[in-house]
Design a protein around this motif. Structure first.
Motif, PDB file in Angstrom:
ATOM      1  N   CYS A  13       0.826  -1.205   0.000  1.00 13.36           N
ATOM      2  CA  CYS A  13       0.000   0.000   0.000  1.00 13.36           C
ATOM      3  C   CYS A  13       0.863   1.260   0.000  1.00 13.36           C
ATOM      4  CB  CYS A  13      -0.934  -0.011   1.207  1.00 13.36           C
ATOM      5  SG  CYS A  13      -2.049   1.393   1.269  1.00 13.36           S
ATOM      6  N   GLU A  16       2.439   1.722  -3.462  1.00  7.79           N
ATOM      7  CA  GLU A  16       1.453   2.196  -4.432  1.00  7.79           C
ATOM      8  C   GLU A  16       1.137   3.676  -4.220  1.00  7.79           C
ATOM      9  OE1 GLU A  16      -1.846  -0.465  -3.964  1.00  7.79           O
ATOM     10  OE2 GLU A  16      -0.875  -2.057  -5.123  1.00  7.79           O
ATOM     11  N   THR A  17       1.022   4.079  -2.964  1.00 11.16           N
ATOM     12  CA  THR A  17       0.748   5.482  -2.651  1.00 11.16           C
ATOM     13  C   THR A  17       1.914   6.365  -3.064  1.00 11.16           C
ATOM     14  OG1 THR A  17      -0.660   4.812  -0.803  1.00 11.16           O
ATOM     15  CG2 THR A  17       0.125   7.093  -0.812  1.00 11.16           C
ATOM     16  N   LYS A  18       3.141   5.925  -2.774  1.00  6.95           N
ATOM     17  CA  LYS A  18       4.330   6.684  -3.169  1.00  6.95           C
ATOM     18  C   LYS A  18       4.373   6.848  -4.684  1.00  6.95           C
ATOM     19  CE  LYS A  18       9.332   6.592  -3.553  1.00  6.95           C
ATOM     20  NZ  LYS A  18       9.467   6.746  -4.975  1.00  6.95           N
ATOM     21  N   ASN A  19       4.133   5.772  -5.402  1.00  8.10           N
ATOM     22  CA  ASN A  19       4.170   5.831  -6.865  1.00  8.10           C
ATOM     23  C   ASN A  19       3.103   6.771  -7.410  1.00  8.10           C
ATOM     24  OD1 ASN A  19       6.322   4.053  -7.019  1.00  8.10           O
ATOM     25  ND2 ASN A  19       5.008   2.253  -7.238  1.00  8.10           N
ATOM     26  N   ALA A  20       1.923   6.756  -6.826  1.00 10.98           N
ATOM     27  CA  ALA A  20       0.848   7.645  -7.269  1.00 10.98           C
ATOM     28  C   ALA A  20       1.211   9.108  -6.999  1.00 10.98           C
ATOM     29  CB  ALA A  20      -0.458   7.288  -6.567  1.00 10.98           C
ATOM     30  N   LEU A  21       1.722   9.394  -5.808  1.00 14.66           N
ATOM     31  CA  LEU A  21       2.119  10.765  -5.468  1.00 14.66           C
ATOM     32  C   LEU A  21       3.269  11.232  -6.353  1.00 14.66           C
ATOM     33  CD1 LEU A  21       1.950  10.633  -1.567  1.00 14.66           C
ATOM     34  CD2 LEU A  21       0.420  11.900  -3.088  1.00 14.66           C
ATOM     35  N   GLN A  22       4.229  10.350  -6.636  1.00 14.71           N
ATOM     36  CA  GLN A  22       5.364  10.705  -7.484  1.00 14.71           C
ATOM     37  C   GLN A  22       4.880  11.013  -8.902  1.00 14.71           C
ATOM     38  OE1 GLN A  22       8.843  10.637  -6.239  1.00 14.71           O
ATOM     39  NE2 GLN A  22       8.795  12.058  -7.934  1.00 14.71           N
ATOM     40  N   THR A  23       3.925  10.250  -9.393  1.00 15.50           N
ATOM     41  CA  THR A  23       3.371  10.483 -10.728  1.00 15.50           C
ATOM     42  C   THR A  23       2.684  11.843 -10.802  1.00 15.50           C
ATOM     43  OG1 THR A  23       3.055   8.117 -11.092  1.00 15.50           O
ATOM     44  CG2 THR A  23       1.754   9.605 -12.462  1.00 15.50           C
ATOM     45  N   VAL A  24       1.915  12.174  -9.779  1.00 12.83           N
ATOM     46  CA  VAL A  24       1.234  13.473  -9.753  1.00 12.83           C
ATOM     47  C   VAL A  24       2.263  14.598  -9.736  1.00 12.83           C
ATOM     48  CG1 VAL A  24      -0.209  15.000  -8.348  1.00 12.83           C
ATOM     49  CG2 VAL A  24      -0.862  12.621  -8.671  1.00 12.83           C
ATOM     50  N   SER A  27       4.068  15.083 -13.023  1.00 11.26           N
ATOM     51  CA  SER A  27       3.236  15.577 -14.124  1.00 11.26           C
ATOM     52  C   SER A  27       3.027  17.091 -14.061  1.00 11.26           C
ATOM     53  CB  SER A  27       1.889  14.856 -14.143  1.00 11.26           C
ATOM     54  OG  SER A  27       1.112  15.227 -13.023  1.00 11.26           O
ATOM     55  N   TYR A  49       6.093   9.442   2.522  1.00 13.21           N
ATOM     56  CA  TYR A  49       6.070   8.365   1.532  1.00 13.21           C
ATOM     57  C   TYR A  49       7.329   8.301   0.676  1.00 13.21           C
ATOM     58  CZ  TYR A  49       1.304   7.218   2.729  1.00 13.21           C
ATOM     59  OH  TYR A  49       0.183   6.805   3.408  1.00 13.21           O
TER      60      TYR A  49
END
Length: 55
Positions: A13, A16-24, A27, A49
């Motif tokens: 979890c 996944e949260t780190k990857n989502a925040l890094q993607t945001v 971008s 994270y």
């Protein structure tokens, strides 16, 4: 639930949260990145994270 199962689920979890925040963050354009890091709540969350950002 066994402790190892729980630890694995938590690690998944968090990753996944780190990857989502890094993607945001990645971008956003440079100006937006600077603005979002000024917010201490966001900066604290990124630090928690392990999101890579530039001050």
């Amino acid at each position: 639930m066994k402790k190892t199962t729980l630890n694995d689920a938590v690690a998944k979890c968090k990753a996944e949260t780190k990857n989502a925040l890094q993607t945001v963050y990645d971008s956003l354009n440079h100006g937006q990145q600077k603005q979002i890091i000024k917010d201490n709540k966001v900066k604290t969350l990124f630090d928690l994270y392990g999101v890579e950002y530039k001050d």
